[in-house]
Design a protein around this motif. Structure first.
Motif, PDB file in Angstrom:
ATOM      1  N   ALA A  42       5.693  -3.158  19.480  1.00 37.31           N
ATOM      2  CA  ALA A  42       5.867  -2.334  18.278  1.00 37.31           C
ATOM      3  C   ALA A  42       4.630  -1.479  18.034  1.00 37.31           C
ATOM      4  CB  ALA A  42       6.150  -3.220  17.075  1.00 37.31           C
ATOM      5  N   PHE A  43       3.440  -2.062  18.209  1.00 34.70           N
ATOM      6  CA  PHE A  43       2.218  -1.287  18.023  1.00 34.70           C
ATOM      7  C   PHE A  43       2.114  -0.189  19.075  1.00 34.70           C
ATOM      8  CE2 PHE A  43      -2.604  -1.164  18.621  1.00 34.70           C
ATOM      9  CZ  PHE A  43      -2.771  -0.179  17.662  1.00 34.70           C
ATOM     10  N   CYS A  44       2.426  -0.525  20.328  1.00 31.65           N
ATOM     11  CA  CYS A  44       2.370   0.499  21.373  1.00 31.65           C
ATOM     12  C   CYS A  44       3.391   1.605  21.120  1.00 31.65           C
ATOM     13  CB  CYS A  44       2.592  -0.147  22.740  1.00 31.65           C
ATOM     14  SG  CYS A  44       1.201  -1.158  23.308  1.00 31.65           S
ATOM     15  N   TRP A  45       4.551   1.244  20.576  1.00 31.02           N
ATOM     16  CA  TRP A  45       5.540   2.262  20.220  1.00 31.02           C
ATOM     17  C   TRP A  45       5.009   3.123  19.079  1.00 31.02           C
ATOM     18  CZ3 TRP A  45       9.156   4.015  23.100  1.00 31.02           C
ATOM     19  CH2 TRP A  45      10.200   4.777  22.574  1.00 31.02           C
ATOM     20  N   TRP A  46       4.300   2.510  18.132  1.00 32.06           N
ATOM     21  CA  TRP A  46       3.635   3.293  17.074  1.00 32.06           C
ATOM     22  C   TRP A  46       2.649   4.279  17.699  1.00 32.06           C
ATOM     23  CZ3 TRP A  46      -1.524   3.936  16.066  1.00 32.06           C
ATOM     24  CH2 TRP A  46      -1.840   4.644  14.905  1.00 32.06           C
ATOM     25  N   VAL A  47       1.849   3.815  18.679  1.00 27.45           N
ATOM     26  CA  VAL A  47       0.862   4.692  19.324  1.00 27.45           C
ATOM     27  C   VAL A  47       1.552   5.924  19.900  1.00 27.45           C
ATOM     28  CG1 VAL A  47      -0.734   4.898  21.281  1.00 27.45           C
ATOM     29  CG2 VAL A  47      -0.818   2.872  19.802  1.00 27.45           C
ATOM     30  N   LEU A  48       2.672   5.729  20.567  1.00 24.89           N
ATOM     31  CA  LEU A  48       3.372   6.857  21.171  1.00 24.89           C
ATOM     32  C   LEU A  48       3.876   7.824  20.100  1.00 24.89           C
ATOM     33  CD1 LEU A  48       5.316   4.976  23.983  1.00 24.89           C
ATOM     34  CD2 LEU A  48       3.262   6.394  24.222  1.00 24.89           C
ATOM     35  N   GLY A  49       4.398   7.296  18.990  1.00 26.56           N
ATOM     36  CA  GLY A  49       4.833   8.166  17.903  1.00 26.56           C
ATOM     37  C   GLY A  49       3.661   8.853  17.222  1.00 26.56           C
ATOM     38  N   ALA A  50       2.589   8.093  16.992  1.00 22.38           N
ATOM     39  CA  ALA A  50       1.410   8.653  16.330  1.00 22.38           C
ATOM     40  C   ALA A  50       0.779   9.765  17.146  1.00 22.38           C
ATOM     41  CB  ALA A  50       0.389   7.545  16.078  1.00 22.38           C
ATOM     42  N   ASN A  51       0.903   9.698  18.487  1.00 19.50           N
ATOM     43  CA  ASN A  51       0.260  10.684  19.360  1.00 19.50           C
ATOM     44  C   ASN A  51       1.121  11.914  19.631  1.00 19.50           C
ATOM     45  OD1 ASN A  51      -2.061   9.187  19.505  1.00 19.50           O
ATOM     46  ND2 ASN A  51      -1.656   8.333  21.525  1.00 19.50           N
ATOM     47  N   ILE A  52       2.238  12.053  18.941  1.00 21.24           N
ATOM     48  CA  ILE A  52       3.042  13.269  19.082  1.00 21.24           C
ATOM     49  C   ILE A  52       2.351  14.408  18.338  1.00 21.24           C
ATOM     50  CG2 ILE A  52       5.236  14.408  18.546  1.00 21.24           C
ATOM     51  CD1 ILE A  52       6.571  11.649  18.672  1.00 21.24           C
ATOM     52  N   VAL A  53       2.129  15.521  19.011  1.00 22.15           N
ATOM     53  CA  VAL A  53       1.643  16.741  18.367  1.00 22.15           C
ATOM     54  C   VAL A  53       2.572  17.883  18.731  1.00 22.15           C
ATOM     55  CG1 VAL A  53      -0.757  15.951  18.461  1.00 22.15           C
ATOM     56  CG2 VAL A  53       0.106  17.470  20.247  1.00 22.15           C
ATOM     57  N   GLU A  54       2.598  18.885  17.886  1.00 22.41           N
ATOM     58  CA  GLU A  54       3.368  20.094  18.186  1.00 22.41           C
ATOM     59  C   GLU A  54       2.470  21.112  18.876  1.00 22.41           C
ATOM     60  OE1 GLU A  54       5.112  21.511  14.580  1.00 22.41           O
ATOM     61  OE2 GLU A  54       6.862  20.200  14.776  1.00 22.41           O
ATOM     62  N   LEU A  55       3.031  21.826  19.826  1.00 24.39           N
ATOM     63  CA  LEU A  55       2.332  22.920  20.496  1.00 24.39           C
ATOM     64  C   LEU A  55       3.032  24.221  20.088  1.00 24.39           C
ATOM     65  CD1 LEU A  55       1.898  21.330  24.054  1.00 24.39           C
ATOM     66  CD2 LEU A  55       0.239  21.410  22.183  1.00 24.39           C
ATOM     67  N   PRO A  56       2.539  24.869  19.027  1.00 21.55           N
ATOM     68  CA  PRO A  56       3.232  26.053  18.498  1.00 21.55           C
ATOM     69  C   PRO A  56       3.450  27.147  19.527  1.00 21.55           C
ATOM     70  CG  PRO A  56       1.563  25.285  16.953  1.00 21.55           C
ATOM     71  CD  PRO A  56       1.373  24.492  18.214  1.00 21.55           C
ATOM     72  N   ALA A  57       2.503  27.321  20.442  1.00 23.04           N
ATOM     73  CA  ALA A  57       2.641  28.372  21.446  1.00 23.04           C
ATOM     74  C   ALA A  57       3.807  28.122  22.397  1.00 23.04           C
ATOM     75  CB  ALA A  57       1.345  28.512  22.244  1.00 23.04           C
ATOM     76  N   LEU A  58       4.284  26.874  22.430  1.00 23.96           N
ATOM     77  CA  LEU A  58       5.413  26.522  23.289  1.00 23.96           C
ATOM     78  C   LEU A  58       6.660  26.267  22.461  1.00 23.96           C
ATOM     79  CD1 LEU A  58       3.727  24.104  25.854  1.00 23.96           C
ATOM     80  CD2 LEU A  58       3.889  26.590  25.902  1.00 23.96           C
TER      81      LEU A  58
END
Length: 601
Positions: free
Chosen positions: A220-236
């Motif tokens: 669950a914590f590792c799944w949180w890490v993956l969600g927490a590390n999502i960023v948007e790349l506006p140029a894409l």
């Protein structure tokens, strides 16, 4: 507790339960200490860490440290006597303070701090500009309904602002601009913001894989890490990149994307495909894939690096390359391996065919442009392209012929041949023939006297005993006698049988260091590749054992760190925390081990 004891404890608890999203979020919350794991939101660039009696706030930016991205040096909630209200609990969607005050997100770029009942008024004063006249604010001298609770924050330039929360749900909203400036105003939507943030996280945890009960909390914590590390790349077009870490690694590194996709596939295969799609989006004219895709472009050669780094990162000392020419920078060829893993859980044939064209050109690039000595076996032209930047195999002159690269190229051609068989869109025989030739050249790196696959620095053998010498197991084609020698190396307490295995440099090697990046510490991705290699080489029991020891390491060390000390099993001092590929591969290993548990039972 030793590694062996941890494995025994893990293996003994084999129940698989089905927790709901709320339970999984609470399990992840047990690990959110605001030190190793900051408070953040998927797609947000805002990070909240513990600081003294309160928190501090940063933004997350490509090629900038946290110190360069300061937003608030401190934010403290105080009671009527002026004492700080302690942080009592952290969940993925909220930081709770004593006295009924919560901090949550109000969308990706704003925070809101408020009480949990209904607002009426608040007063705002600043230390250097007098009274604030924001709409909704009251005079600092006026009014009833005061709770005595105040929120105060300090900006990096020393400006102190205080907000008194008047009535049960009064709240203040802090909008954080791209320039890291903070604008604040009274907010009447605190409860709605809290509910919206919780909904985002519950939707994410609804996709979290269900695994063995002893592995579920860390999963669950590792799944949180993956969600927490999502960023948007506006140029894409606001593509969603799951970055290695919002702390210092804000971009999509090609190799990281492969490992992260392998973990994501178990709960969000569409997001897993998106990682590969971004990684494959910008091949060069000759097929080379870039090292990094980031918010400002790509990093594909040394000329894409900051000016101060360029000269230091050219092929100084190379006997075969022009040191004045730009150096191609990429990552090891595991693209087809990752694609096969992702498509294995959810078919997407047309999408897969489109990616294969890029992967095939990339594979051709290695043989056409990175066989720098012309012997038929490609080399690493720069340590960055290996992913193991500081490994002692790169201490000598470049280019470096490395057994891991040879193994990856064999594996990739075999995967491409299997895809060609499946889709009928390429010449499978040609891929198998090239894999056979490459395997023959790889076997020339075997040093029977030393019992290892040795790297070569500009043609001269490198005797460093490192994890790259275990990667030929991935081919599944090594003679049994050599497999036996590599398995013996893994069991040898002088070499790779550390208290917490597998060290990236053998314990008895002169270059071994338990803390220095790629010169001894354990990395989850190299462990996972060795697991794959043991499985491909028919050593299923040993593969399972190493998988168990790897998940035990992450749990013992307190989370999916970038790398671990092989003697203590703790986070190495300079390792990044909440690291993407460590989290993703923990998830992948946990799912596989849980599946094996189910089949055994």
């Amino acid at each position: 507790m030793t590694a062996a004891e941890s494995v025994g404890r893990v293996g003994a608890q084999r129940r698989i339960e089905t927790p709901d999203a709320t339970t999984l979020a609470a399990l992840a919350g047990e690990h959110l200490d605001l030190v190793r794991a900051p408070f953040t939101l998927p797609r947000s660039r805002v990070l909240v860490f513990r600081e003294g009696d309160g928190v501090r706030v940063h933004t997350s930016e490509y090629e900038r440290t946290l110190a360069e991205c300061r937003v608030l040096d401190s934010l403290v909630v105080r009671d009527a006597s002026g004492g700080p209200l302690a942080i009592t609990r952290v969940l993925p969607h909220v930081i709770e303070f004593g006295g009924g005050v919560d901090l949550t997100f109000a969308g990706p770029g704003a925070l809101t701090v408020g009480r949990v009942a209904a607002p009426e008024a608040m007063r705002i004063e600043t230390s250097d500009e007098g009274l604030d006249t924001h709409a909704g604010a009251r005079s600092s001298t006026g009014g009833s309904g005061s709770t005595g609770v105040t929120v105060e924050w300090t900006t990096p330039d020393g400006v102190l602002t205080r907000v008194e929360l008047d009535d049960d749900t009064a709240a203040v909203r802090l909008d954080i601009g791209a320039d890291r400036m903070v604008r604040h105003e009274a907010s009447g939507t605190h409860l709605a913001d809290l509910a919206a943030t919780e909904a985002i996280w519950l939707d994410w945890f609804a996709r979290c894989p269900v695994v063995r009960s002893d592995l579920q909390s860390m999963t669950a914590f590792c799944w949180w890490v993956l969600g927490a590390n999502i960023v948007e790349l506006p140029a894409l077009g606001n593509a969603r990149a799951v970055v290695p870490s919002k702390i210092g690694y804000v971009g999509l590194w090609q190799w990281d994307a492969y490992f992260i996709a392998v973990g994501l596939r178990h709960g969000d295969p569409a997001l897993a495909r998106e990682q590969l799609e971004i990684a494959f989006r910008f091949p060069s004219g000759d097929g080379q894939l870039p090292d990094v895709v980031h918010e400002h472009g790509v990093l594909a050669t040394s000329d894409d690096l900051p000016p101060g780094d360029r000269e230091n990162l050219r092929r100084a000392g190379s006997a075969v390359a022009d040191p004045s020419a730009p150096v191609p920078l990429t990552k090891p060829p595991l693209a087809a391996w990752a694609l096969a893993k992702v498509l294995d859980v959810e078919a997407a044939d047309e999408w897969g065919r489109r990616q294969l064209a890029t992967i095939r050109r990339s594979q051709d690039w290695w043989f056409a442009a990175s066989d720098l000595d012309g012997d038929g076996l490609p080399e690493y032209g720069h340590p960055y392209s290996s992913g193991l930047d500081d490994s002692p195999i790169f201490d000598g002159p470049l280019p470096t012929t490395s057994p891991d690269l040879g193994a990856y190229l064999v594996l990739q051609d075999l995967e491409l041949a299997r895809f060609a068989d499946c889709f009928g869109d390429a010449d499978a025989a040609a891929h198998r023939l090239r894999a056979e030739r490459t395997f023959g050249l790889l076997m020339e790196l075997w040093d029977d006297e030393l019992g290892l696959f040795a790297a070569r620095a500009a043609g001269a053998e490198v005797v460093s005993d490192t994890v790259v010498g275990l990667m030929p197991l991935l081919t599944g084609s090594l003679p049994e006698a050599i497999v036996d020698r590599l398995v013996a190396a893994l069991a040898d307490e002088r070499r790779f049988a550390a208290a917490w295995a597998v060290p990236t440099v053998a314990l008895d090697d002169p270059d071994f260091s338990p803390e220095r990046m790629w010169r001894g510490p354990v990395w989850v991705n190299t462990n996972a590749l060795v697991v794959e290699g043991l499985r491909a080489s028919g050593r299923i029991g040993l593969a399972r054992d190493l998988a168990e020891r790897t998940v035990a390491l992450v749990m013992h060390g307190g989370g999916p760190h970038e790398y671990f000390n092989p003697l203590t099993g703790e986070k190495a001092a300079t390792a990044t925390t909440a690291f993407g590929w460590s989290a993703a591969l923990f998830v992948d290993l946990a799912v596989e081990l849980s599946s094996e548990t189910t089949s055994v039972e």
